[in-house]
Design a protein around this motif. Structure first.
Motif, PDB file in Angstrom:
ATOM      1  N   ALA A  74     -14.125 -27.462 -23.972  1.00 32.08           N
ATOM      2  CA  ALA A  74     -14.536 -26.317 -23.157  1.00 32.08           C
ATOM      3  C   ALA A  74     -13.894 -25.029 -23.668  1.00 32.08           C
ATOM      4  O   ALA A  74     -14.563 -23.990 -23.789  1.00 32.08           O
ATOM      5  N   ASP A  75     -12.610 -25.093 -23.973  1.00 33.72           N
ATOM      6  CA  ASP A  75     -11.916 -23.902 -24.491  1.00 33.72           C
ATOM      7  C   ASP A  75     -12.508 -23.472 -25.828  1.00 33.72           C
ATOM      8  O   ASP A  75     -12.677 -22.267 -26.096  1.00 33.72           O
ATOM      9  N   ILE A  77     -15.574 -23.950 -26.954  1.00 30.39           N
ATOM     10  CA  ILE A  77     -16.893 -23.356 -26.751  1.00 30.39           C
ATOM     11  C   ILE A  77     -16.764 -21.916 -26.265  1.00 30.39           C
ATOM     12  O   ILE A  77     -17.471 -21.020 -26.758  1.00 30.39           O
ATOM     13  N   GLU A  78     -15.869 -21.680 -25.326  1.00 30.88           N
ATOM     14  CA  GLU A  78     -15.686 -20.315 -24.830  1.00 30.88           C
ATOM     15  C   GLU A  78     -15.191 -19.391 -25.945  1.00 30.88           C
ATOM     16  O   GLU A  78     -15.647 -18.245 -26.073  1.00 30.88           O
ATOM     17  N   THR A  79     -14.276 -19.885 -26.768  1.00 30.74           N
ATOM     18  CA  THR A  79     -13.792 -19.096 -27.903  1.00 30.74           C
ATOM     19  C   THR A  79     -14.940 -18.802 -28.868  1.00 30.74           C
ATOM     20  O   THR A  79     -15.083 -17.684 -29.382  1.00 30.74           O
ATOM     21  N   LEU A  81     -18.222 -18.699 -28.206  1.00 33.37           N
ATOM     22  CA  LEU A  81     -19.171 -17.758 -27.615  1.00 33.37           C
ATOM     23  C   LEU A  81     -18.660 -16.322 -27.716  1.00 33.37           C
ATOM     24  O   LEU A  81     -19.427 -15.395 -28.014  1.00 33.37           O
ATOM     25  N   THR A  82     -17.370 -16.147 -27.488  1.00 34.66           N
ATOM     26  CA  THR A  82     -16.777 -14.815 -27.622  1.00 34.66           C
ATOM     27  C   THR A  82     -16.865 -14.326 -29.066  1.00 34.66           C
ATOM     28  O   THR A  82     -17.222 -13.163 -29.331  1.00 34.66           O
ATOM     29  N   LEU A 139     -20.895 -29.910 -21.234  1.00 35.80           N
ATOM     30  CA  LEU A 139     -20.317 -29.000 -22.216  1.00 35.80           C
ATOM     31  C   LEU A 139     -21.168 -28.961 -23.486  1.00 35.80           C
ATOM     32  O   LEU A 139     -21.374 -27.888 -24.069  1.00 35.80           O
ATOM     33  N   ARG A 142     -23.950 -26.756 -22.924  1.00 40.03           N
ATOM     34  CA  ARG A 142     -23.540 -25.342 -22.958  1.00 40.03           C
ATOM     35  C   ARG A 142     -23.467 -24.848 -24.398  1.00 40.03           C
ATOM     36  O   ARG A 142     -23.879 -23.716 -24.705  1.00 40.03           O
ATOM     37  N   GLY A 146     -25.807 -21.976 -26.042  1.00 41.04           N
ATOM     38  CA  GLY A 146     -25.232 -20.821 -26.741  1.00 41.04           C
ATOM     39  C   GLY A 146     -25.901 -20.608 -28.084  1.00 41.04           C
ATOM     40  O   GLY A 146     -26.220 -19.471 -28.460  1.00 41.04           O
TER      41      GLY A 146
END
Length: 209
Positions: A74-75, A77-79, A81-82, A139, A142, A146
């Motif tokens: 999860a972390d 993926i968020e990194t 996407l940013t 996830l 997600r 993305g």
């Protein structure tokens, strides 16, 4: 006399503390020894909980690995996407934006190759209704969404095809990161392999701004 709500609050705190200790122990031992070199009893001992208590949080070692890896996934993926948003803002081409998104994810999977391979295998072939696997599959979706968003923003790619191409990209990531032939390939080599394959499946006009 302690109130009922106070008793429940204390129990919840104790429960969360045990969960945290189990997660910390599993994360450390999996990182040090790989999933194949660790037993659930060893994790329970490290967390200072009874083996039966550990099984309240994860019924098998595989589920415990998924629980640990889900947080890292999860972390990542968020990194990603940013990073993809930043790359798109700089006017990078589609390939570079896709690679910016997936690089942290690939790095997460390859941090401990045995763990990453087992994690992805369990998500694909395990029971999709098991809660931890279900979370992992969410996830994965997600990540796919993305990539779909990145591809949809490219005028050279038909919006109706973006989702299908995104699934192809995630399949490339899965196979390349887990294939035995790449077991000892360093991260830059894995990313180069992914770039070559992704480039081959996207329209040529999408390769340059």
């Amino acid at each position: 006399m302690e109130s009922r709500s106070g008793t429940q609050g204390r129990r919840e705190r104790a429960k969360e503390d045990k969960r945290r200790r189990i997660m910390d122990a599993a994360r450390t031992l999996f990182a040090e020894h790989g999933v194949g070199g660790v037993t659930t009893q060893r994790i329970a001992d490290r967390a200072d909980v009874a083996i039966g208590t550990l099984y309240l949080y994860a019924a098998t070692k595989a589920e415990l690995l998924i629980l640990v890896q889900n947080q890292k996934f999860a972390d990542a993926i968020e990194t990603g996407l940013t990073a993809a948003n930043a790359a798109a803002g700089r006017g990078s081409d589609t390939i570079d934006v896709v690679l910016a998104l997936v690089e942290p994810v690939v790095a997460c999977i390859r941090e401990q190759p045995e763990n990453g391979r087992t994690y992805l295998h369990e998500l694909v072939f395990g029971d999709p209704l098991e809660p931890h696997r279900r979370d992992g599959l969410t996830l994965s979706l997600r990540l796919e969404e993305g990539i779909t968003g990145v591809l949809s923003a490219d005028p050279a790619i038909n919006a109706a095809d973006a989702g299908t191409r995104a699934r192809v990209v995630t399949s490339i990531i899965h196979v390349t990161t887990t294939a035995t032939v790449h077991l000892h390939t360093a991260l830059p080599g894995i990313l180069d392999q992914i770039r070559q394959q992704v480039t081959a499946v996207l329209p040529r006009t999408a390769h340059a701004a």
